[in-house]
Write a protein that holds these residues in place. Sequence first.
Motif, short mmCIF file in Angstrom:
data_model
loop_
_atom_site.label_atom_id
_atom_site.label_comp_id
_atom_site.label_asym_id
_atom_site.label_seq_id
_atom_site.Cartn_x
_atom_site.Cartn_y
_atom_site.Cartn_z
N GLY A 181 2.91 -2.78 7.67
CA GLY A 181 3.16 -3.54 6.36
C GLY A 181 2.59 -3.70 5.31
N VAL A 182 1.47 -2.56 5.09
CA VAL A 182 0.90 -2.55 3.80
C VAL A 182 1.92 -2.15 2.74
CG1 VAL A 182 -0.71 -1.20 2.64
CG2 VAL A 182 -1.11 -1.94 5.09
N ASN A 183 1.76 -2.65 1.57
CA ASN A 183 2.47 -2.56 0.46
C ASN A 183 1.82 -2.78 -0.80
OD1 ASN A 183 3.35 -5.31 -0.14
ND2 ASN A 183 4.70 -4.90 1.82
N HIS A 184 2.43 -2.73 -1.89
CA HIS A 184 1.86 -3.00 -3.21
C HIS A 184 1.79 -4.57 -3.31
CE1 HIS A 184 6.22 -3.79 -4.20
NE2 HIS A 184 5.49 -4.58 -5.34
N THR A 185 2.45 -5.61 -2.73
CA THR A 185 2.47 -6.86 -2.79
C THR A 185 1.00 -7.42 -1.98
OG1 THR A 185 3.68 -7.43 -0.94
CG2 THR A 185 4.65 -7.11 -2.83
N ASN A 186 0.54 -6.70 -0.85
CA ASN A 186 -0.62 -7.04 -0.30
C ASN A 186 -1.80 -6.24 -0.45
OD1 ASN A 186 -0.07 -5.15 1.47
ND2 ASN A 186 1.17 -6.42 3.07
N ALA A 187 -1.80 -5.22 -0.98
CA ALA A 187 -2.88 -4.38 -1.01
C ALA A 187 -4.19 -4.89 -1.73
CB ALA A 187 -2.47 -3.01 -2.00
N GLU A 188 -4.06 -5.72 -2.80
CA GLU A 188 -5.09 -6.62 -3.55
C GLU A 188 -5.82 -7.60 -2.38
OE1 GLU A 188 -6.16 -8.72 -7.51
OE2 GLU A 188 -4.20 -8.15 -7.15
N GLY A 189 -5.09 -8.34 -1.66
CA GLY A 189 -5.51 -8.95 -0.65
C GLY A 189 -6.42 -8.54 0.31
N LEU A 190 -5.81 -7.27 0.80
CA LEU A 190 -6.70 -6.62 1.86
C LEU A 190 -7.90 -5.99 1.26
CD1 LEU A 190 -3.65 -4.66 3.25
CD2 LEU A 190 -5.10 -6.07 4.54
N PHE A 191 -7.83 -5.35 -0.03
CA PHE A 191 -9.06 -4.95 -0.68
C PHE A 191 -10.16 -6.12 -0.98
CE2 PHE A 191 -11.68 -3.82 -4.29
CZ PHE A 191 -11.90 -2.28 -4.37
N ASN A 192 -9.67 -7.27 -1.20
CA ASN A 192 -10.71 -8.48 -1.40
C ASN A 192 -11.27 -8.82 -0.24
OD1 ASN A 192 -10.07 -8.68 -4.27
ND2 ASN A 192 -8.28 -10.03 -3.99
N ILE A 193 -10.74 -8.71 0.96
CA ILE A 193 -11.56 -8.79 2.20
C ILE A 193 -12.57 -7.57 2.75
CG2 ILE A 193 -10.09 -10.37 3.06
CD1 ILE A 193 -9.06 -8.63 5.20
N GLY A 194 -12.33 -6.71 2.01
CA GLY A 194 -13.36 -5.42 2.22
C GLY A 194 -12.59 -4.01 2.82
N ILE A 195 -11.32 -4.11 2.83
CA ILE A 195 -10.34 -2.91 3.32
C ILE A 195 -10.51 -2.11 2.00
CG2 ILE A 195 -8.16 -2.19 3.83
CD1 ILE A 195 -9.51 -3.66 6.03
N ARG A 196 -10.93 -0.76 2.42
CA ARG A 196 -10.92 0.38 1.38
C ARG A 196 -10.01 1.44 1.87
NH1 ARG A 196 -12.55 -3.39 -0.65
NH2 ARG A 196 -14.46 -3.56 -1.93
N ASP A 197 -9.47 1.29 3.09
CA ASP A 197 -8.52 2.59 3.43
C ASP A 197 -7.13 1.82 3.88
OD1 ASP A 197 -10.79 4.06 3.34
OD2 ASP A 197 -10.93 4.50 5.35
N PHE A 198 -5.92 2.37 3.30
CA PHE A 198 -4.82 1.97 3.60
C PHE A 198 -3.77 2.86 4.00
CE2 PHE A 198 -7.15 -0.18 0.19
CZ PHE A 198 -7.08 -1.58 0.09
N HIS A 199 -2.80 2.19 4.91
CA HIS A 199 -2.08 3.19 5.82
C HIS A 199 -0.53 2.71 5.71
CE1 HIS A 199 -0.64 5.52 9.47
NE2 HIS A 199 0.03 4.45 9.62
N LEU A 200 0.47 3.51 5.34
CA LEU A 200 1.75 3.15 5.27
C LEU A 200 2.72 4.29 5.27
CD1 LEU A 200 2.76 2.14 1.42
CD2 LEU A 200 0.50 3.04 1.81
N SER A 201 3.90 4.00 5.58
CA SER A 201 4.81 5.18 5.38
C SER A 201 5.76 5.28 4.21
CB SER A 201 5.86 5.03 6.64
OG SER A 201 6.69 3.80 6.56
N GLY A 202 5.72 4.16 3.71
CA GLY A 202 6.68 3.81 2.54
C GLY A 202 7.97 4.46 2.55
N SER A 203 8.62 4.26 4.04
CA SER A 203 9.84 5.15 4.42
C SER A 203 10.92 4.08 3.90
CB SER A 203 9.71 5.44 5.80
OG SER A 203 9.46 4.46 6.71
#
Length: 229
Positions: A181-203
């Motif tokens: 479920g990673v996408n451009h709408t939640n990437a910032e929220g994930l970054f803010n909790i310390g996530i630096r690696d993101f995985h998505l298919s974008g399919s």
Amino acid sequence: MNQYLVECCANSVQSAINGEKGGANRIELCRDLELGGLTPKRRDIIKTITSINIPFYVLIRPRVGNFIYTENEHLQMINEIQFCKTNGCEGIVIGTLHKNGSINIEQTKQMVRAAKPMHVTFHRAFDEGNDLLKNLEDVIVCGCNTILTSGQAKNVNLGLENLKRIVSVSAGRINILAGSGVNHTNAEGLFNIGIRDFHLSGSEKNKHGVLETNSKNIQAVLEKLESIV
């Protein structure tokens, strides 16, 4: 150098090409994404090597269903790992559990040993585990480099609090790769909790009705991350 990594989960050689076009830093190659992903055909692994210019990892999953593997299935997975290593892949993606939901440490360690010096990601079998923090420690003990996880939830939005805990407790001992479920709408929220690696298919389904990575979906996540760092 980027302060983050975006991995594209590509279900075909073309999806891998599209992922690189979208700016992905790395590819995870699989097939049958609609079934949760399976080990790609060997011919596609070889073709991907000559088709992209970024690192790519190969999913090692012999069948659909649970992540509890027989000895024969385990040996099949070892064989696929050795093929990947022999042919110059940068990493593999694995995951194996016991019936009670604990990490199958013995099988995982054997696969890690077979894979080295390739990078090893423990995939979202982790999200079917029975104990968030115990499972985390077990994966670290096995020598894996990365955990792909949604925080033992259906997706990263629902697993946000657990992802935050994992990032804190792991304290840099293993890479935490957020996926599902990673996408451009939640990437910032994930970054803010310390996530630096993101995985998505974008399919999306292409004009032929085939599920395929859309490079624009990868690019959108990268643009969001670029805007916040």
